[in-house]
Design a protein around this motif. Structure first.
Motif, PDB file in Angstrom:
ATOM      1  N   ALA A 285      -2.374  42.607  12.370  1.00 50.34           N
ATOM      2  CA  ALA A 285      -2.705  43.049  13.729  1.00 50.34           C
ATOM      3  C   ALA A 285      -4.142  43.547  13.811  1.00 50.34           C
ATOM      4  O   ALA A 285      -4.857  43.266  14.785  1.00 50.34           O
ATOM      5  CB  ALA A 285      -1.734  44.142  14.169  1.00 50.34           C
ATOM      6  N   ALA A 323       2.575  35.710  20.836  1.00 53.06           N
ATOM      7  CA  ALA A 323       3.481  36.017  19.720  1.00 53.06           C
ATOM      8  C   ALA A 323       3.822  34.782  18.909  1.00 53.06           C
ATOM      9  O   ALA A 323       4.279  34.886  17.773  1.00 53.06           O
ATOM     10  CB  ALA A 323       4.767  36.654  20.249  1.00 53.06           C
ATOM     11  N   LEU A 328       0.991  35.993  13.911  1.00 55.21           N
ATOM     12  CA  LEU A 328       2.016  36.856  14.487  1.00 55.21           C
ATOM     13  C   LEU A 328       3.416  36.272  14.299  1.00 55.21           C
ATOM     14  O   LEU A 328       4.379  37.011  14.076  1.00 55.21           O
ATOM     15  CB  LEU A 328       1.731  37.089  15.973  1.00 55.21           C
ATOM     16  N   VAL A 344       5.462  41.819  20.753  1.00 58.11           N
ATOM     17  CA  VAL A 344       4.035  41.774  21.056  1.00 58.11           C
ATOM     18  C   VAL A 344       3.872  41.899  22.566  1.00 58.11           C
ATOM     19  O   VAL A 344       4.434  41.109  23.325  1.00 58.11           O
ATOM     20  CB  VAL A 344       3.379  40.469  20.558  1.00 58.11           C
ATOM     21  N   SER A 346       0.842  41.878  25.266  1.00 56.16           N
ATOM     22  CA  SER A 346      -0.595  41.614  25.349  1.00 56.16           C
ATOM     23  C   SER A 346      -0.938  40.974  26.683  1.00 56.16           C
ATOM     24  O   SER A 346      -1.238  39.780  26.758  1.00 56.16           O
ATOM     25  CB  SER A 346      -1.030  40.714  24.183  1.00 56.16           C
ATOM     26  N   THR A 352      -3.451  45.298  23.826  1.00 54.08           N
ATOM     27  CA  THR A 352      -2.459  44.600  23.021  1.00 54.08           C
ATOM     28  C   THR A 352      -1.728  45.596  22.144  1.00 54.08           C
ATOM     29  O   THR A 352      -2.364  46.412  21.479  1.00 54.08           O
ATOM     30  CB  THR A 352      -3.138  43.531  22.144  1.00 54.08           C
ATOM     31  N   VAL A 354       1.304  45.735  19.201  1.00 64.13           N
ATOM     32  CA  VAL A 354       2.217  45.048  18.295  1.00 64.13           C
ATOM     33  C   VAL A 354       3.159  46.104  17.720  1.00 64.13           C
ATOM     34  O   VAL A 354       2.703  47.099  17.144  1.00 64.13           O
ATOM     35  CB  VAL A 354       1.454  44.341  17.157  1.00 64.13           C
TER      36      VAL A 354
END
Length: 361
Positions: A285, A323, A328, A344, A346, A352, A354
């Motif tokens: 990430a 994702a 990811l 995820v 975003s 964003t 995670v």
């Protein structure tokens, strides 16, 4: 305080269950001549879903043909819960009356307070309170077991679905391992190997009398060593075994080209598999945020929540992360292999976030 809140929640759930049991009993009696009607079945499913929500049970779908028999089976259990609550309220009311009369110096039902009598009523009241509370807990547990048995997914289908998920997860792990191997090969071939070739050529030229190239060769050697360490850390962080997750994440923050704030609050060290997964979630990430999001600040939070370790990485970048992207999606498969959750968030314009939830059981 938390125990008291949970006790009050159970009391409320059982009391509400007693009320809904009477409603459902009336519903069954009124619809008895037309139980095969689809509208009756739909209404029974809605009532069953309300009961599942009251019991904090989350079913994706109710078992076929289960709602009507469930409503019939839980009606006496709900009435039993109502009787337990009524006895609890009656006992508390009588206790208050006795204490109020004795506090005013008046006899209660011809009985005046004395040490043996107060001790007798005190011990008896505590025992009765314990039995009543045990009855509340027992009724609630019985209701949950009944709902799980009659409304929950069929055990055979659940097992088949679990086998399918495990097969998919296993295939994903194999793909993720192969992808990671290819990335390591590219790192070694495009970075470290080329630098070592250049270093070899510099040393060869220096041997022919151009000593000024030795300094350049030394710098190339230092850079090659740094790249080799970086590749090794991406394969597996050796410091994770000896130093633990917090120190390993501090190393990620130090090597990042973007400021990273790390908050790691773990009361005890989690299992090695959980530590490793948490480390790679943060590492991937942070790398994505630095390379693709244009972030200026990344925050990393790791904390315990019930029997899980929650990892949350947030950046102030442009957002739009998918994702399903290579890195990811590999993390999602790694987390799924531990029966964890991966999410995820975003939106376009950022931020964003995670999030990985890793069970420690």
């Amino acid at each position: 305080m938390r125990l008291a809140a949970e006790g009050l929640r159970l009391l409320g759930a059982v009391a509400l269950g007693a009320v809904t049991a009477l409603i459902e009993l009336a519903f069954l009696l009124l619809t008895l001549p037309s139980l095969g009607n689809p509208n009756v079945g739909a209404a029974a499913r809605r009532l069953a879903r309300l009961e599942a929500r009251r019991l904090r049970l989350d079913f994706d779908a109710l078992r076929e043909g289960g709602p009507l028999p469930y409503l019939a089976a839980r009606a006496p259990v709900g009435v039993l819960g109502g009787l337990v609550i009524a006895l609890l309220v009656f006992g508390a009311h009588m206790g208050v009356l006795v204490l109020a009369a004795w506090a005013r110096g008046e006899p209660f039902d011809g009985m005046r307070p004395s040490v043996p009598l107060v001790a007798y009523f005190g011990v008896g009241g505590v025992v009765l309170l314990f039995l009543e509370l045990s009855g509340v807990v027992g009724v609630h547990a019985l209701e949950r077991r009944l709902a799980l048995r009659m409304l929950g997914p069929d055990p055979t289908r659940a097992l088949e679905r679990r086998i399918a998920e495990l097969a998919e997860s296993r295939a994903g792990i194999v793909a993720a391992v192969d992808s990671e191997r290819r990335r390591i090969e590219r790192d070694l071939h495009d970075g470290l190997q080329q630098r070592l070739v250049a270093l070899s050529m510099l040393i060869g030229r220096a041997r022919r009398g151009r000593s000024e190239l030795l300094e350049q060769a030394h710098q190339e050697a230092q850079q090659a060593l740094a790249e080799l360490r970086e590749v090794a850390w991406r394969v597996y962080p050796s410091g994770l075994d000896s130093l633990g997750l917090e120190e390993a994440l501090a190393g990620v923050a130090e090597r990042s080209g973007v400021p990273v704030q790390v908050a790691c609050d773990l009361r005890r060290r989690p299992p090695m598999a959980v530590e490793t997964a948490a480390y790679f979630v943060v590492c991937e990430a942070v790398t994505n945020a630095a390379k693709h999001a244009g972030a200026t600040l990344i925050t990393v939070e790791v904390h315990e929540e019930d029997a899980t370790v929650v990892v949350r990485v947030r950046d102030d970048g442009a957002g739009g992360a998918q994702a399903t992207g290579g890195g990811l999606s590999g993390l999602a498969r790694r987390v799924a292999a531990l029966d964890g959750g991966f999410e995820v968030s975003s939106p376009a314009g950022g931020p964003t976030t995670v999030t990985a939830v890793l069970p420690c059981g």
